[in-house]
Design a protein around this motif. Structure first.
Motif, PDB file in Angstrom:
ATOM      1  N   SER A  90       0.829  -1.202   0.000  1.00 28.76           N
ATOM      2  CA  SER A  90       0.000   0.000   0.000  1.00 28.76           C
ATOM      3  C   SER A  90       0.864   1.251   0.000  1.00 28.76           C
ATOM      4  O   SER A  90       2.023   1.231   0.428  1.00 28.76           O
ATOM      5  CB  SER A  90      -0.933   0.003   1.208  1.00 28.76           C
ATOM      6  N   SER A  91       0.300   2.348  -0.492  1.00 29.67           N
ATOM      7  CA  SER A  91       0.998   3.624  -0.550  1.00 29.67           C
ATOM      8  C   SER A  91       0.694   4.456   0.681  1.00 29.67           C
ATOM      9  O   SER A  91      -0.217   4.148   1.452  1.00 29.67           O
ATOM     10  CB  SER A  91       0.604   4.392  -1.817  1.00 29.67           C
ATOM     11  N   GLY A  92       1.449   5.541   0.868  1.00 31.73           N
ATOM     12  CA  GLY A  92       1.285   6.394   2.032  1.00 31.73           C
ATOM     13  C   GLY A  92      -0.045   7.134   2.036  1.00 31.73           C
ATOM     14  O   GLY A  92      -0.625   7.414   0.984  1.00 31.73           O
ATOM     15  N   SER A  93      -0.526   7.449   3.213  1.00 32.67           N
ATOM     16  CA  SER A  93      -1.796   8.168   3.373  1.00 32.67           C
ATOM     17  C   SER A  93      -1.539   9.386   4.251  1.00 32.67           C
ATOM     18  O   SER A  93      -1.450   9.276   5.467  1.00 32.67           O
ATOM     19  CB  SER A  93      -2.844   7.243   4.013  1.00 32.67           C
ATOM     20  N   TYR A  94      -1.415  10.546   3.628  1.00 32.70           N
ATOM     21  CA  TYR A  94      -1.069  11.764   4.350  1.00 32.70           C
ATOM     22  C   TYR A  94      -2.155  12.832   4.280  1.00 32.70           C
ATOM     23  O   TYR A  94      -2.217  13.701   5.138  1.00 32.70           O
ATOM     24  CB  TYR A  94       0.242  12.346   3.789  1.00 32.70           C
ATOM     25  N   SER A  95      -2.994  12.764   3.219  1.00 36.41           N
ATOM     26  CA  SER A  95      -4.039  13.785   3.065  1.00 36.41           C
ATOM     27  C   SER A  95      -5.153  13.229   2.190  1.00 36.41           C
ATOM     28  O   SER A  95      -5.411  13.720   1.090  1.00 36.41           O
ATOM     29  CB  SER A  95      -3.452  15.056   2.449  1.00 36.41           C
ATOM     30  N   GLU A  96      -5.812  12.177   2.674  1.00 34.76           N
ATOM     31  CA  GLU A  96      -6.875  11.538   1.890  1.00 34.76           C
ATOM     32  C   GLU A  96      -8.022  12.504   1.603  1.00 34.76           C
ATOM     33  O   GLU A  96      -8.742  12.363   0.620  1.00 34.76           O
ATOM     34  CB  GLU A  96      -7.398  10.303   2.626  1.00 34.76           C
ATOM     35  N   GLY A  97      -8.183  13.519   2.456  1.00 36.32           N
ATOM     36  CA  GLY A  97      -9.242  14.501   2.231  1.00 36.32           C
ATOM     37  C   GLY A  97      -9.011  15.371   1.014  1.00 36.32           C
ATOM     38  O   GLY A  97      -9.915  16.096   0.586  1.00 36.32           O
ATOM     39  N   ILE A 138      -1.990  24.418  -4.659  1.00 29.91           N
ATOM     40  CA  ILE A 138      -2.457  23.280  -3.869  1.00 29.91           C
ATOM     41  C   ILE A 138      -1.822  23.353  -2.489  1.00 29.91           C
ATOM     42  O   ILE A 138      -0.791  24.009  -2.292  1.00 29.91           O
ATOM     43  CB  ILE A 138      -2.130  21.925  -4.536  1.00 29.91           C
ATOM     44  N   GLN A 139      -2.428  22.691  -1.542  1.00 34.58           N
ATOM     45  CA  GLN A 139      -1.889  22.641  -0.189  1.00 34.58           C
ATOM     46  C   GLN A 139      -0.660  21.745  -0.127  1.00 34.58           C
ATOM     47  O   GLN A 139      -0.514  20.808  -0.903  1.00 34.58           O
ATOM     48  CB  GLN A 139      -2.956  22.136   0.787  1.00 34.58           C
ATOM     49  N   ARG A 140       0.190  22.026   0.821  1.00 40.26           N
ATOM     50  CA  ARG A 140       1.413  21.248   0.983  1.00 40.26           C
ATOM     51  C   ARG A 140       1.122  19.779   1.227  1.00 40.26           C
ATOM     52  O   ARG A 140       1.771  18.897   0.642  1.00 40.26           O
ATOM     53  CB  ARG A 140       2.229  21.823   2.153  1.00 40.26           C
ATOM     54  N   ASP A 141       0.135  19.462   2.068  1.00 41.35           N
ATOM     55  CA  ASP A 141      -0.187  18.062   2.347  1.00 41.35           C
ATOM     56  C   ASP A 141      -0.718  17.354   1.104  1.00 41.35           C
ATOM     57  O   ASP A 141      -0.505  16.147   0.936  1.00 41.35           O
ATOM     58  CB  ASP A 141      -1.185  17.964   3.494  1.00 41.35           C
ATOM     59  N   THR A 142      -1.435  18.096   0.254  1.00 45.52           N
ATOM     60  CA  THR A 142      -1.900  17.513  -1.006  1.00 45.52           C
ATOM     61  C   THR A 142      -0.710  17.146  -1.887  1.00 45.52           C
ATOM     62  O   THR A 142      -0.677  16.073  -2.499  1.00 45.52           O
ATOM     63  CB  THR A 142      -2.827  18.495  -1.746  1.00 45.52           C
ATOM     64  N   PHE A 143       0.262  18.034  -1.929  1.00 46.73           N
ATOM     65  CA  PHE A 143       1.482  17.770  -2.695  1.00 46.73           C
ATOM     66  C   PHE A 143       2.195  16.534  -2.166  1.00 46.73           C
ATOM     67  O   PHE A 143       2.597  15.642  -2.939  1.00 46.73           O
ATOM     68  CB  PHE A 143       2.393  18.995  -2.611  1.00 46.73           C
ATOM     69  N   TYR A 144       2.320  16.422  -0.845  1.00 51.24           N
ATOM     70  CA  TYR A 144       2.970  15.248  -0.264  1.00 51.24           C
ATOM     71  C   TYR A 144       2.179  13.978  -0.567  1.00 51.24           C
ATOM     72  O   TYR A 144       2.760  12.916  -0.822  1.00 51.24           O
ATOM     73  CB  TYR A 144       3.121  15.420   1.248  1.00 51.24           C
ATOM     74  N   GLN A 145       0.846  14.087  -0.549  1.00 48.47           N
ATOM     75  CA  GLN A 145       0.019  12.918  -0.859  1.00 48.47           C
ATOM     76  C   GLN A 145       0.254  12.467  -2.299  1.00 48.47           C
ATOM     77  O   GLN A 145       0.406  11.271  -2.577  1.00 48.47           O
ATOM     78  CB  GLN A 145      -1.454  13.246  -0.643  1.00 48.47           C
ATOM     79  N   MET A 146       0.295  13.414  -3.222  1.00 49.50           N
ATOM     80  CA  MET A 146       0.542  13.076  -4.629  1.00 49.50           C
ATOM     81  C   MET A 146       1.918  12.445  -4.795  1.00 49.50           C
ATOM     82  O   MET A 146       2.076  11.470  -5.547  1.00 49.50           O
ATOM     83  CB  MET A 146       0.411  14.333  -5.489  1.00 49.50           C
ATOM     84  N   MET A 147       2.907  12.988  -4.100  1.00 48.28           N
ATOM     85  CA  MET A 147       4.261  12.431  -4.195  1.00 48.28           C
ATOM     86  C   MET A 147       4.321  11.007  -3.643  1.00 48.28           C
ATOM     87  O   MET A 147       5.077  10.165  -4.141  1.00 48.28           O
ATOM     88  CB  MET A 147       5.258  13.317  -3.448  1.00 48.28           C
ATOM     89  N   SER A 148       3.529  10.720  -2.626  1.00 49.00           N
ATOM     90  CA  SER A 148       3.538   9.369  -2.054  1.00 49.00           C
ATOM     91  C   SER A 148       3.065   8.336  -3.066  1.00 49.00           C
ATOM     92  O   SER A 148       3.508   7.184  -3.043  1.00 49.00           O
ATOM     93  CB  SER A 148       2.669   9.314  -0.791  1.00 49.00           C
ATOM     94  N   HIS A 149       2.159   8.733  -3.960  1.00 49.03           N
ATOM     95  CA  HIS A 149       1.676   7.820  -4.993  1.00 49.03           C
ATOM     96  C   HIS A 149       2.642   7.732  -6.170  1.00 49.03           C
ATOM     97  O   HIS A 149       2.395   6.977  -7.110  1.00 49.03           O
ATOM     98  CB  HIS A 149       0.287   8.233  -5.458  1.00 49.03           C
ATOM     99  N   HIS A 191       6.224  25.732  -7.759  1.00 47.64           N
ATOM    100  CA  HIS A 191       5.810  27.108  -8.033  1.00 47.64           C
ATOM    101  C   HIS A 191       4.710  27.599  -7.089  1.00 47.64           C
ATOM    102  O   HIS A 191       4.804  28.694  -6.535  1.00 47.64           O
ATOM    103  CB  HIS A 191       5.298  27.225  -9.473  1.00 47.64           C
ATOM    104  N   ARG A 192       3.641  26.796  -6.922  1.00 49.61           N
ATOM    105  CA  ARG A 192       2.460  27.258  -6.195  1.00 49.61           C
ATOM    106  C   ARG A 192       1.930  26.157  -5.279  1.00 49.61           C
ATOM    107  O   ARG A 192       0.859  25.589  -5.506  1.00 49.61           O
ATOM    108  CB  ARG A 192       1.376  27.709  -7.180  1.00 49.61           C
ATOM    109  N   VAL A 193       2.714  25.833  -4.275  1.00 49.64           N
ATOM    110  CA  VAL A 193       2.303  24.897  -3.239  1.00 49.64           C
ATOM    111  C   VAL A 193       2.285  25.680  -1.925  1.00 49.64           C
ATOM    112  O   VAL A 193       3.328  26.162  -1.474  1.00 49.64           O
ATOM    113  CB  VAL A 193       3.250  23.686  -3.147  1.00 49.64           C
ATOM    114  N   VAL A 194       1.099  25.836  -1.354  1.00 49.08           N
ATOM    115  CA  VAL A 194       0.937  26.657  -0.154  1.00 49.08           C
ATOM    116  C   VAL A 194       1.803  26.107   0.984  1.00 49.08           C
ATOM    117  O   VAL A 194       1.802  24.898   1.252  1.00 49.08           O
ATOM    118  CB  VAL A 194      -0.549  26.698   0.270  1.00 49.08           C
ATOM    119  N   ASP A 195       2.562  26.991   1.629  1.00 50.49           N
ATOM    120  CA  ASP A 195       3.428  26.664   2.772  1.00 50.49           C
ATOM    121  C   ASP A 195       4.642  25.819   2.390  1.00 50.49           C
ATOM    122  O   ASP A 195       5.301  25.260   3.266  1.00 50.49           O
ATOM    123  CB  ASP A 195       2.641  25.960   3.896  1.00 50.49           C
TER     124      ASP A 195
END
Length: 640
Positions: A392-399, A425-436, A472-476
């Protein structure tokens, strides 16, 4: 953290960009590394017959490696010139994107709802993001599930029209929307309400139907594959991409193979099926397995020429994938025995249908066909087919996900033409995408290397591709250059090979299991645009990236047939980025045009150890209101 603060526009990263008045200095720098990396090394002479044979094989391998490196370097874009290609588009000879085997029986498949409120006929259809944690129970093979599988992987997704132009889109993306990839279904058993005997079928996406090419004797595959499994083969028509892109087209065809592998793996996962490339087989076995031996042999001219070459429309065999129920335990596959069975039986089958013509006239870019011959993979009978446990992949921002089903994501995927330069996009969203984007999933204490997570588990080799990210545009998350390490065995050599002023620091809030590193903080929008052939789409999104493959060492260690496979790996990664973007409510697109060596110089790479193979951008799309969308089926009666 004060160590990370840098000037907004670090001059040290721009010295390699040549003045337009003096481009020749960069040209000589760009080619210097090739001449040194591709030169043959001398070996001591021997008198032993065995040693002489070994020396001949080494020379042959070195010659092949030198040719592949020559092709790769010859097809690079530079600031002062682009790779060789047509000076304009010959619209009268634009290849037909739809291959048909005329007179072969056509078996229509089922269609399914695709509107937003009723995108799945099954109320229990899995959500897109759930597939990265576990696969649903496998569904039986039937006309319905085969129809769903192809509808959500390789079918048309829409038609577009504006003015006097109309063209189709597909679930699997393609460079320039030219679609060189063809697909085949090889069914080891009969399928109720579809066909009553094992057979080889070509998939016709415009009709969403199967063309029966040949019937296979019953029981042929029983001794080789598990129950409730079937094969999917992919081939490439190089001419479709070469029509527009010239010599660089071989790269793009293999990107598209990777995208198709990713699309197949995701659609299969939604049905509880797993996918693995049968990479022990060679090109000869694949050719007969898909019936591609019916195409006349193409004699490659000594240089690029124009003329009527109908045989240039042949299909090059790329790979065959086994699709099987998830949870299947390991089984032994004797590649040598399977090869013998294919080569003895398939040439004798009654192959039906004549391939349609795609263009009246052609241009042959000879280096494409010479390179494709050199990187053809032979049978490697010592390979083992391994069924790896699902990781399974990481789960950091499923919302961050919008609650879309698999079908809603894969069929609504589009390639953005422009980015709005505003959406973030939010930072956690970016991390979630990177986890996949990680091949090994989320393993506490584990390292990224083996491809165990969806959809990378379809690839039977360790990850060889990394990502250099322009944020370029990842919040925080500060703007700047970042690096995602997808095989942590390479981390040490990456640090040594790259610029010494990179800080290699974990970004704030980054999960421990995510091998993402901040290299340098600065506003990199201008740089990203320049490196991607001055295209604003690389600077106007949330982030863009270049996919860096460990090239020459991989070709030396695993053989030159890994060259197209490295592009496949970038295509699978690109497919995930497409789907991730749409699943969180934005868009993405692949970027095939970039200046190769300036990317390497930016990162500090020398020689051919690491090479950029594919670029990508993710962000808020600009929609062209002049273009009207039409349903995929029934579509207009045009071949476009």
């Amino acid at each position: 953290m004060s160590l990370l603060l840098r000037n907004p526009l670090p001059p040290s990263l721009f010295h390699f960009i040549p003045s337009i008045n003096n481009p020749s200095s960069f040209q000589s720098q760009a080619m210097a590394s090739f001449s040194s990396s591709s030169s043959s090394s001398s070996s001591p002479s021997t008198t032993s017959t065995e040693q002489q044979k070994q020396q001949q094989n080494q020379n042959l391998d070195q010659n092949k490696l030198s040719h592949v490196l020559k092709y790769h370097n010859q097809t690079k874009h530079h600031f002062n010139r682009y790779a060789r290609g047509p000076h304009g588009l010959d619209w009268a000879n634009q290849p037909n994107p739809f291959r048909r085997y005329l007179s072969s029986p056509l078996l229509p498949l089922l269609h399914f709802p695709t509107d937003d409120n009723n995108a799945d006929d099954d109320a229990n259809a899995p959500l897109y993001n759930s597939l990265f944690h576990s696969l649903p129970s496998p569904q039986p093979i039937s006309k319905t599930t085969i129809s769903k599988f192809l509808y959500d992987s390789l079918a048309l997704s829409a038609w577009k029209t504006t003015g006097f132009s109309t063209w189709s889109l597909r679930v699997n993306p393609s460079s320039g929307n030219l679609h060189p990839t063809e697909a085949y279904v090889i069914a080891p058993n009969s399928i109720e309400s579809l066909f009553d005997t094992p057979c080889v079928c070509h998939y016709a996406p415009k009709e969403h139907a199967l063309e029966v090419r040949a019937k296979i004797p019953p029981g042929f595959f029983k001794k080789f594959f598990p129950l409730n499994s079937f094969l999917v083969g992919l081939s490439s028509i190089f001419w479709r991409e070469a029509w527009k892109y010239g010599e660089r087209a071989f790269r793009y065809c293999n990107h598209d193979v990777g995208h198709a592998v990713g699309a197949v793996a995701m659609a299969a996962a939604g049905l509880g099926w797993d996918v693995k490339i049968l990479d022990g087989l060679g090109c000869e076995e694949l050719k007969y397995l898909m019936g591609l031996h019916v195409f006349p042999e193409f004699e490659v001219p000594s240089r690029a020429v124009m003329g009527k070459f109908p045989e240039i429309e042949f299909e090059h065999p790329d790979c065959v994938m086994l699709v099987y129920p998830s949870g299947t335990q390991g089984f032994d596959l004797d590649y040598k025995e399977l090869s013998n069975a294919i080569l003895e039986s398939f040439p004798e089958l009654e192959w039906r249908g004549k391939p349609n013509s795609l263009s009246k006239e052609h241009v042959c870019w000879d280096i494409i066909y010479r390179t494709s011959e050199i990187v053809k993979k032979p049978l490697t009978s010592g390979d083992r087919f391994l069924v790896d446990p699902f990781q399974s992949s990481g789960s950091y921002s499923e919302g961050s996900y919008k609650g879309y089903s698999v079908r809603q994501v894969v069929r609504k995927r589009r390639s953005a033409v422009d980015m709005d330069g505003v959406t973030g996009i939010q930072r956690d969203t970016f991390y979630q995408m990177m986890s996949h984007c990680l091949p090994s999933g989320c393993q506490p204490g584990g390292k990224q290397r083996r491809q165990l997570a969806l959809p990378y588990r379809a690839l039977p080799w360790d990850a060889e591709v990394h990502a250099a990210l322009f944020v370029h545009r990842v919040v925080d998350l500060p703007q700047g250059l970042y690096f995602l390490v997808r095989n942590e065995d390479h981390l040490g050599e990456l640090k040594k090979a790259m610029r010494p002023d990179f800080v290699w620091a974990k970004p704030e809030g980054c999960p421990n299991e995510l091998p993402l590193y901040e290299l340098l903080r600065f506003d990199c929008q201008r740089l990203a645009k320049q490196l991607s052939c001055h295209q604003e789409i690389a600077s106007d999104g949330c982030f863009s990236l270049g996919m860096l493959a460990r090239l020459e060492p991989t070709l030396r260690e695993k053989n030159v047939w890994m060259y197209p496979r490295l592009f496949w790996e970038t295509g699978v990664l690109g497919q995930v980025l497409y789907l991730e973007a749409h699943a969180v409510g934005i868009s993405a697109t692949g970027i095939g045009c970039f200046f190769d060596d300036p990317v390497h110089q930016l990162l500090g790479f020398e020689g051919s150890t690491y090479q950029s193979l594919y670029h990508f951008t993710v962000g808020g799309p600009v929609l062209d209101k002049r273009i009207m969308s039409l349903p995929a089926y029934p579509g207009p009666n045009v071949d476009a």
